[in-house]
Design a protein around this motif. Structure first.
Motif, short mmCIF file in Angstrom:
data_model
loop_
_atom_site.label_atom_id
_atom_site.label_comp_id
_atom_site.label_asym_id
_atom_site.label_seq_id
_atom_site.Cartn_x
_atom_site.Cartn_y
_atom_site.Cartn_z
N VAL A 131 35.51 40.92 15.17
CA VAL A 131 34.63 41.43 16.22
C VAL A 131 34.06 42.78 15.80
CG1 VAL A 131 35.98 40.29 18.03
CG2 VAL A 131 36.45 42.70 17.46
N VAL A 132 32.95 43.12 16.43
CA VAL A 132 32.44 44.48 16.37
C VAL A 132 32.74 45.13 17.71
CG1 VAL A 132 30.42 45.97 16.11
CG2 VAL A 132 30.60 43.86 14.76
N ALA A 133 33.51 46.20 17.69
CA ALA A 133 33.92 46.88 18.91
C ALA A 133 33.29 48.27 18.96
CB ALA A 133 35.44 47.00 18.98
N ARG A 134 32.95 48.70 20.17
CA ARG A 134 32.33 50.01 20.35
C ARG A 134 33.15 50.85 21.32
NH1 ARG A 134 26.42 49.33 21.97
NH2 ARG A 134 27.34 48.58 23.91
N ASP A 135 33.49 52.06 20.90
CA ASP A 135 34.17 53.01 21.75
C ASP A 135 33.47 54.35 21.66
OD1 ASP A 135 34.96 54.10 19.32
OD2 ASP A 135 37.01 53.31 19.43
N ARG A 136 34.09 55.41 22.15
CA ARG A 136 33.44 56.71 22.17
C ARG A 136 33.17 57.24 20.77
NH1 ARG A 136 37.39 57.00 26.25
NH2 ARG A 136 36.50 57.19 28.35
N ALA A 137 33.93 56.76 19.80
CA ALA A 137 33.77 57.24 18.41
C ALA A 137 32.72 56.46 17.63
CB ALA A 137 35.11 57.16 17.68
N GLY A 138 32.22 55.36 18.18
CA GLY A 138 31.22 54.56 17.48
C GLY A 138 31.61 53.10 17.42
N THR A 139 31.10 52.37 16.43
CA THR A 139 31.38 50.95 16.28
C THR A 139 32.38 50.72 15.15
OG1 THR A 139 29.49 50.63 14.80
CG2 THR A 139 29.13 50.26 17.16
N HIS A 140 33.15 49.63 15.29
CA HIS A 140 34.20 49.32 14.32
C HIS A 140 34.21 47.81 14.06
CE1 HIS A 140 35.75 53.33 15.43
NE2 HIS A 140 35.53 52.94 16.68
N ARG A 141 34.34 47.44 12.81
CA ARG A 141 34.46 46.03 12.43
C ARG A 141 35.95 45.72 12.29
NH1 ARG A 141 29.94 43.69 10.22
NH2 ARG A 141 31.20 42.44 8.80
N ILE A 142 36.43 44.82 13.16
CA ILE A 142 37.86 44.53 13.21
C ILE A 142 38.08 43.06 12.86
CG2 ILE A 142 39.93 44.51 14.65
CD1 ILE A 142 38.55 46.61 16.43
N ARG A 143 38.86 42.85 11.83
CA ARG A 143 39.15 41.48 11.40
C ARG A 143 40.22 40.87 12.29
NH1 ARG A 143 41.45 39.36 5.50
NH2 ARG A 143 41.16 37.12 5.92
N ALA A 144 40.06 39.56 12.59
CA ALA A 144 41.06 38.79 13.33
C ALA A 144 41.43 37.59 12.47
CB ALA A 144 40.51 38.35 14.69
N ARG A 145 42.51 37.69 11.75
CA ARG A 145 42.86 36.65 10.77
C ARG A 145 43.15 35.31 11.43
NH1 ARG A 145 45.39 41.36 8.09
NH2 ARG A 145 47.11 41.18 9.59
N ARG A 146 43.76 35.32 12.61
CA ARG A 146 44.13 34.06 13.26
C ARG A 146 43.16 33.64 14.37
NH1 ARG A 146 49.63 32.84 12.39
NH2 ARG A 146 50.22 33.69 10.36
N GLY A 147 42.49 34.61 14.97
CA GLY A 147 41.56 34.22 16.01
C GLY A 147 41.25 35.34 17.00
N VAL A 148 40.16 35.14 17.75
CA VAL A 148 39.70 36.04 18.81
C VAL A 148 39.83 35.32 20.14
CG1 VAL A 148 37.71 37.26 19.78
CG2 VAL A 148 38.12 37.28 17.30
N ILE A 149 40.41 36.00 21.12
CA ILE A 149 40.60 35.41 22.46
C ILE A 149 39.67 36.12 23.43
CG2 ILE A 149 42.22 34.90 24.31
CD1 ILE A 149 43.71 36.04 21.09
N LEU A 150 38.72 35.40 24.02
CA LEU A 150 37.84 35.96 25.04
C LEU A 150 38.53 35.84 26.39
CD1 LEU A 150 34.41 34.50 23.89
CD2 LEU A 150 35.37 36.76 23.40
N ALA A 151 38.85 36.99 26.99
CA ALA A 151 39.56 37.03 28.26
C ALA A 151 38.95 38.13 29.13
CB ALA A 151 41.04 37.27 28.03
N THR A 152 37.64 38.08 29.25
CA THR A 152 36.91 39.16 29.93
C THR A 152 36.71 38.91 31.41
OG1 THR A 152 34.78 38.17 29.35
CG2 THR A 152 35.71 39.76 27.81
N GLY A 153 37.26 37.82 31.95
CA GLY A 153 37.12 37.53 33.37
C GLY A 153 35.84 36.78 33.66
N GLY A 154 35.26 37.06 34.83
CA GLY A 154 34.06 36.35 35.24
C GLY A 154 32.79 37.10 34.88
N TYR A 155 31.83 37.12 35.84
CA TYR A 155 30.54 37.78 35.60
C TYR A 155 30.03 38.40 36.89
CZ TYR A 155 29.67 32.95 37.07
OH TYR A 155 29.73 31.73 37.72
N ASP A 156 30.95 38.88 37.71
CA ASP A 156 30.64 39.34 39.06
C ASP A 156 29.48 40.33 39.14
OD1 ASP A 156 33.39 38.42 38.82
OD2 ASP A 156 33.61 38.98 40.92
N TRP A 157 29.44 41.28 38.20
CA TRP A 157 28.44 42.34 38.28
C TRP A 157 27.22 42.05 37.41
CZ3 TRP A 157 28.66 45.24 42.29
CH2 TRP A 157 29.89 45.51 42.89
N ASN A 158 27.07 40.80 36.99
CA ASN A 158 25.85 40.36 36.32
C ASN A 158 25.08 39.51 37.33
OD1 ASN A 158 23.93 38.87 34.76
ND2 ASN A 158 25.11 39.33 32.91
#
Length: 546
Positions: A234-261
């Motif tokens: 994934v590419v993640a963004r925090d206060r320090a900038g963006t970071h490329r983070i490897r996920a050797r086994r997998g990425v889990i999307l668990a962000t909930g719903g879309y209430d405020w969209n």
């Protein structure tokens, strides 16, 4: 390819599903990372009642409560109205038992069965049970978290939501310790309960297993392998900038719903205007991220059973910097009723699933939404005895919450509904209160509704006259709580599927980010939380199996 960091698994979101996956992966030897967009950990599930609905389980059996899997299957089949795939249903029941044992006995999250709490539709639906199918975390001493004690969510909507258990509520309704006393005791000791208690217990379990937990970090892109399309980071963004983070086994999307969209809510739920009690960061990131890989979100097959509640605005309350805030309504308080623009009752207004379903009724192009808008109408006695959150019993309503008048006709004129219809409805309702039988909509017949909103001292716990002025009316709103109609299609291990139905290697979706379709569209409190815990667990087992 250059990486800033490398992990085995990356959970995008720190609700019950994301933490379940990270804890399970770490327990099986994986190096796990959790990235949370909000400033605190816990996700929407930390704001919930914390109820889990696993069906037959070891905690109920230990309490001497008998149940049979075939009865639970029959109940779930009714909820799904023929849409649930039998193999998914059976895997949910067997997997939930296994998952609860894992988190209770191996991970050490202390849980208890909620004795005395019936299934939503008990006893009217085949296979329903009077108790034993709901589970919750025991009160959790947050002092165990050390420096993380202030980094885990508690509800901003009042102490009731984070410092009382469902078990205590049931016991209070049966003559036990008052809820106020329970809350005071838990607050004094910072013993978190319900969803907040589960979030705190999961965070401790994650920390004890070396899981890296980060807040205020947004995932803005999924990285795929150029050769085979597998998700590898994934590419993640925090206060320090963006970071490329490897996920050797997998990425889990668990962000909930879309209430405020708002465009997503309009498109998937058919609701042009809703409020929400979810975190302001719940904006459908999982849909945006996965759409770039050819994933199409799938709707529920039973839209009328989608858990989009009714509630009301609290215009003067400021939550998350958003104004006005909203509250869910648990209908059925004595001295109250719900009416439409004709001043008529239209549902069993002591049972919110019936209210929600009937409020959504569309009766042809000529009449349109015959029961919407709708209003909660009540008298001074309800306000004095029960209150209306955030207003406690005996306190005046906050400015802008309600209209009020000394007579029903004046109230009807104030809110713009049929005065004669309201007068006739109230007179008939008050007459039926004398013998405690609702001949029109069977109010109070449902045990779940009696426990949640009733007064056990009354002949019918949900029925008492609306007769003492001043009278009040609150216009109801559709209110979401992170449990959406649409989600990402997955297989039984949480692996996301693209539009062609093919699994995308390395990408998983759990909890409210995943679709309910193959499970069936029916809803019962505790299913959303259990799905998060279960499929986070199953996704992690799948990722760590190779």
């Amino acid at each position: 390819m250059a990486w800033d960091e490398e992990y085995d698994t990356v959970s995008v979101g720190s609700g019950i599903g994301g933490l379940s996956a990270a804890i399970t992966a770490a327990e099986h030897g994986a190096k796990a990372l959790v990235l949370e967009k909000f400033e605190l950990l816990g996700g929407v599930s930390a704001l919930s009642s914390g109820q889990l609905f696993p069906g037959p389980n070891h905690l109920a059996e230990a309490a001497g409560i008998e149940d049979r899997p075939e009865m639970a299957r029959q109940y779930i089949d009714h909820l799904g109205q023929g849409q649930a795939m039998p193999e998914i249903r059976d895997e949910y029941l067997s997997g939930s038992r296994e998952c609860l044992l894992f988190f209770d006995k191996i991970i050490g999250i202390p849980m208890q069965v909620i004795q005395g709490l019936p299934d939503y539709y008990y006893p009217s639906v085949p296979g329903s049970a009077p108790e034993g199918r709901y589970v919750e975390v025991r009160p959790f001493a947050a002092s165990q978290l050390g420096d993380y004690q202030k980094k885990v969510l508690i509800s901003p909507y009042g102490l009731y939501y984070s410092y009382s258990t469902s078990s205590e509520w049931v016991e209070m309704q049966q003559g036990g310790e008052s809820l106020r006393s329970c809350i005071q005791r838990h607050v004094t000791n910072d013993e978190r309960c319900a969803g907040a208690g589960m979030a705190a217990a999961q965070v401790l379990a994650a920390l004890n297993r070396g899981v890296n937990l980060r807040t205020s970090t947004e995932v803005i892109e999924l990285i795929t392998d150029d050769n085979d399309g597998r998700v590898i980071g994934v590419v993640a963004r925090d206060r320090a900038g963006t970071h490329r983070i490897r996920a050797r086994r997998g990425v889990i999307l668990a962000t909930g719903g879309y209430d405020w969209n708002k465009p997503f809510v309009r498109r998937f739920d058919g609701l042009p205007d809703t409020g929400s009690m979810a975190l302001p960061t719940v904006t459908g990131d999982h849909i945006v991220l996965a759409s770039k890989l050819g994933v199409i979100p799938m709707p529920s097959r039973v839209p009328s059973q989608s858990p989009i509640f009714v509630g009301y605005k609290v215009p003067t309350e400021l939550i998350y910097g958003i104004k006005p805030s909203y509250r869910l309504l648990v209908p059925g308080q004595p001295h109250s009723m719900i009416v439409n623009r004709k001043g008529k009752r239209f549902s069993n207004d002591s049972f919110y699933p019936d209210v929600v379903t009937k409020a959504a009724r569309f009766d042809g192009q000529e009449d349109g939404m015959v029961n919407w808008p709708a209003w909660l109408v009540f008298d001074q006695r309800m306000l004095d005895r029960k209150g209306l959150l955030p207003v406690l019993a005996g306190q005046p309503l906050l400015e802008g919450m309600a209209s009020s008048a000394q007579s029903l006709s004046e109230l009807a004129n104030e809110i713009g509904i049929d005065g004669n219809g309201l007068q006739q409805t109230v007179e008939r309702f008050n007459c039926m209160c004398s013998n405690g039988v609702d001949e029109d909509f069977q109010r109070g017949i449902n045990p779940w509704g009696r426990l949640m909103a009733g007064d056990p001292k009354l002949k019918n716990p949900n029925m008492a006259p609306v007769s003492q002025p001043p009278f009040y009316a609150v216009r109801l709103e559709r209110v979401t709580m992170g449990v959406p109609t649409a989600g990402l299609p997955t297989d039984q291990n949480g692996r996301v599927k693209n539009a062609a139905g093919d699994v995308i290697d390395g990408l998983y979706a759990v909890g409210n980010s995943s679709a309910w379709m193959d499970w069936g569209g029916g809803f019962n409190s505790g299913i959303a939380g259990m799905r998060g815990l279960l499929y986070g667990y199953r996704a992690a087992l799948h990722m760590t199996a190779f």
